[in-house]
Write an enzyme that holds these catalytic residues in place. Structure first.
Site, PDB file in Angstrom:
ATOM      1  N   GLU A  73       0.829  -1.212   0.000  1.00  0.00           N
ATOM      2  CA  GLU A  73       0.000   0.000   0.000  1.00  0.00           C
ATOM      3  C   GLU A  73       0.863   1.263   0.000  1.00  0.00           C
ATOM      4  O   GLU A  73       2.056   1.205   0.303  1.00  0.00           O
ATOM      5  CB  GLU A  73      -0.917   0.013   1.229  1.00  0.00           C
ATOM      6  CG  GLU A  73      -0.156  -0.060   2.546  1.00  0.00           C
ATOM      7  CD  GLU A  73      -0.985   0.422   3.733  1.00  0.00           C
ATOM      8  OE1 GLU A  73      -1.417   1.585   3.699  1.00  0.00           O
ATOM      9  OE2 GLU A  73      -1.173  -0.350   4.674  1.00  0.00           O
ATOM     10  N   LYS A 114      -3.820  -2.168  14.483  1.00  0.00           N
ATOM     11  CA  LYS A 114      -3.058  -1.230  15.306  1.00  0.00           C
ATOM     12  C   LYS A 114      -3.588  -1.190  16.725  1.00  0.00           C
ATOM     13  O   LYS A 114      -4.788  -1.068  16.941  1.00  0.00           O
ATOM     14  CB  LYS A 114      -3.107   0.162  14.676  1.00  0.00           C
ATOM     15  CG  LYS A 114      -2.033   0.327  13.621  1.00  0.00           C
ATOM     16  CD  LYS A 114      -2.317   1.484  12.718  1.00  0.00           C
ATOM     17  CE  LYS A 114      -3.432   1.104  11.763  1.00  0.00           C
ATOM     18  NZ  LYS A 114      -3.745   2.163  10.807  1.00  0.00           N
TER      19      LYS A 114
HETATM   20  N1  PSU Z   1      -0.710   0.533   9.280  1.00  0.00           N
HETATM   21  C1  PSU Z   1       0.382   1.304   9.502  1.00  0.00           C
HETATM   22  N2  PSU Z   1       0.374   2.578   9.088  1.00  0.00           N
HETATM   23  C2  PSU Z   1      -0.693   3.106   8.416  1.00  0.00           C
HETATM   24  C3  PSU Z   1      -1.844   2.287   8.157  1.00  0.00           C
HETATM   25  C4  PSU Z   1      -1.804   1.020   8.633  1.00  0.00           C
HETATM   26  O1  PSU Z   1       1.354   0.821  10.066  1.00  0.00           O
HETATM   27  O2  PSU Z   1      -0.624   4.263   8.024  1.00  0.00           O
HETATM   28  C5  PSU Z   1      -3.000   2.808   7.337  1.00  0.00           C
HETATM   29  C6  PSU Z   1      -3.461   1.671   6.402  1.00  0.00           C
HETATM   30  O3  PSU Z   1      -3.411   2.161   5.095  1.00  0.00           O
HETATM   31  C7  PSU Z   1      -4.867   1.385   6.827  1.00  0.00           C
HETATM   32  C8  PSU Z   1      -5.303   2.751   7.264  1.00  0.00           C
HETATM   33  O4  PSU Z   1      -5.652   0.842   5.793  1.00  0.00           O
HETATM   34  O5  PSU Z   1      -4.177   3.210   8.033  1.00  0.00           O
HETATM   35  C9  PSU Z   1      -6.599   2.725   8.042  1.00  0.00           C
HETATM   36  O6  PSU Z   1      -7.126   4.011   8.074  1.00  0.00           O
HETATM   37  P1  PSU Z   1      -8.658   4.235   8.525  1.00  0.00           P
HETATM   38  O7  PSU Z   1      -8.688   3.886   9.978  1.00  0.00           O
HETATM   39  O8  PSU Z   1      -8.927   5.688   8.243  1.00  0.00           O
HETATM   40  O9  PSU Z   1      -9.493   3.314   7.672  1.00  0.00           O
END
Ligand code: PSU
Ligand code: MN
Length: 290
Positions: A15, A149
Site C-alpha cells: 500500500e 493497530k
Molecule cells: N498501518 C500502519 N500505518 C498506516 C496504516 C496502517 O502501520 O498508516 C494505514 C493503512 O493504510 C490502513 C489505514 O488501511 O491506516 C486505516 O485508516 P482508517 O482507519 O482511516 O481506515
C-alpha cells in the site's frame, strides 16, 4: 478505466498510505525500496499500489512513488472515495481497503502491510469503523498483517471480522496480534506452522469464496514494545490528538506515538512491516508457482 497493471503471478501488493502518511517525511521512499528488496530476495515481485493523477497503478516504479510522496495534494483513499479521486484526476495514497480493491481487479492475491484499520475506540463521540474490514469480506486477497493497530479497539475489531465472515488465521501464533504487541485478548480461527500449508489454504479459500483472508504475523519478539511503555505512550498520543477525527485520526496518533516514544514505535512499525513483506513474498512465490 485507465489503469496501469505491471503485476505478475508472483506479485505482493504494497500500500501507499503507509509510506505517504504513516512514516515521517523522507522515509517512505527508502523504506519502500527496502521492502522491494526483501520481496525480490524471496522470489516474489513487489507491486506498490497507488493513484497518480487519477490513474491507478499496480506496480509503481520508484519514480512514480517518489512523485506520489512529493505530491502536496496527496489524499488518503479507501473504497469509499477511491473512485471519486480517480474521477477528479487526484494523487492518492491507498489504504488497505483501496489497495485490496485494485489488487483484486488485476488478480493479485497477496498483500503485505503493517496493521489493518478496524474499530476505533469509543471516545464518546461516534462510531468509526475502517473500510478495511468490509474490504476483507469483498475482495479475494490474503492480507498479511500484524493484526490491527493497538491504538484501536482490538477485541471489537476481531469481533467485527467474525461478523463479516472473514477467516483470521495466525502464522505461528495463537492469539490475534496487536501491532506493537505480539498478543491481544482476542483469538484466531486457526494457527499455521508452515508457509506451504498456509499457501494451499489461501489459494483454496480465495478460489472457493471470492473473499479475503487475514493472515496474522506478530511483530518479531526482539522488536516488541512492552505493555507498560505502550500504555504510557498511547495515553499521551491520545491527549495530543484530542478533537481530531475521521481519516485524520490514524495518521495523527501514529505520528504522536513516534514522537512520544522517541522513535521506538516507528522502529517497531518498520520491523513488523519488513517481517510481513517477507512472509507475504514467501506465500506469493508459492501461489505464483515459482
Ligand atoms: N498501518 C500502519 N500505518 C498506516 C496504516 C496502517 O502501520 O498508516 C494505514 C493503512 O493504510 C490502513 C489505514 O488501511 O491506516 C486505516 O485508516 P482508517 O482507519 O482511516 O481506515
Ligand atoms: Mn475511519
Amino acid at each position: 478505466m485507465d489503469m496501469l497493471d505491471r503485476s505478475t503471478p508472483q506479485s505482493v501488493a504494497l500500500e501507499t498510505t503507509l509510506p505517504a502518511l504513516g512514516l515521517p517525511a523522507g522515509e517512505g521512499l527508502p523504506f519502500s525500496r527496502e521492502l522491494n528488496g526483501i520481496i525480490r530476495s524471496e522470489g516474489a515481485e513487489p507491486s506498490v499500489i497507488g493513484v497518480l493523477r487519477g490513474r491507478p497503478i499496480v506496480g509503481m516504479t520508484d519514480d512514480e512513488l517518489a512523485a506520489l510522496l512529493d505530491s502536496r495534494t496527496v489524499e488518503k483513499a479507501n473504497t469509499a472515495n477511491l473512485g471519486l479521486l480517480i474521477h477528479r484526476g487526484a494523487d492518492a495514497a491507498t489504504t488497505v481497503s483501496a489497495t485490496m480493491e485494485l489488487a483484486a481487479a488485476v488478480g493479485v492475491r497477496v498483500f503485505a502491510t503493517g496493521g489493518i484499520g478496524g474499530v476505533h475506540k469509543d471516545y464518546g463521540r461516534h462510531l468509526d469503523i475502517s473500510a478495511d474490514l468490509a474490504a476483507l469480506a469483498r475482495f479475494p486477497v490474503a492480507v498479511v498483517a500484524s493484526g490491527t493497530k493497538s491504538l484501536l479497539d482490538v477485541v471489537s475489531t476481531r469481533e467485527a471480522l467474525e461478523s463479516l465472515g472473514v477467516p483470521v488465521v495466525g502464522f505461528r501464533c495463537d492469539r490475534f496480534p496487536a501491532f506493537y504487541l505480539r498478543e491481544s485478548d482476542a483469538t484466531l480461527d486457526a494457527r499455521f506452522e508452515n508457509e506451504a500449508d498456509l499457501a494451499v489454504f489461501i489459494a483454496d479459500e480465495l478460489d472457493r469464496t471470492g473473499r479475503g483472508v487475514l493472515v496474522c504475523n506478530p511483530i518479531p519478539e526482539a522488536d516488541e514494545v512492552t505493555r507498560a511503555d505502550w500504555d504510557r505512550w498511547l495515553a499521551e498520543a491520545e491527549r495530543r490528538c484530542a478533537g481530531i477525527g475521521g481519516r485524520d485520526i490514524t495518521p495523527c496518533v501514529l505520528g504522536a506515538l513516534h514522537e512520544v516514544s522517541g522513535g521506538a514505535t516507528l522502529l517497531a512499525n518498520l520491523a513488523l512491516v519488513r517481517s510481513n513483506a517477507r512472509l507475504g513474498a514467501r506465500l506469493a512465490a508459492r501461489l505464483g508457482g515459482a
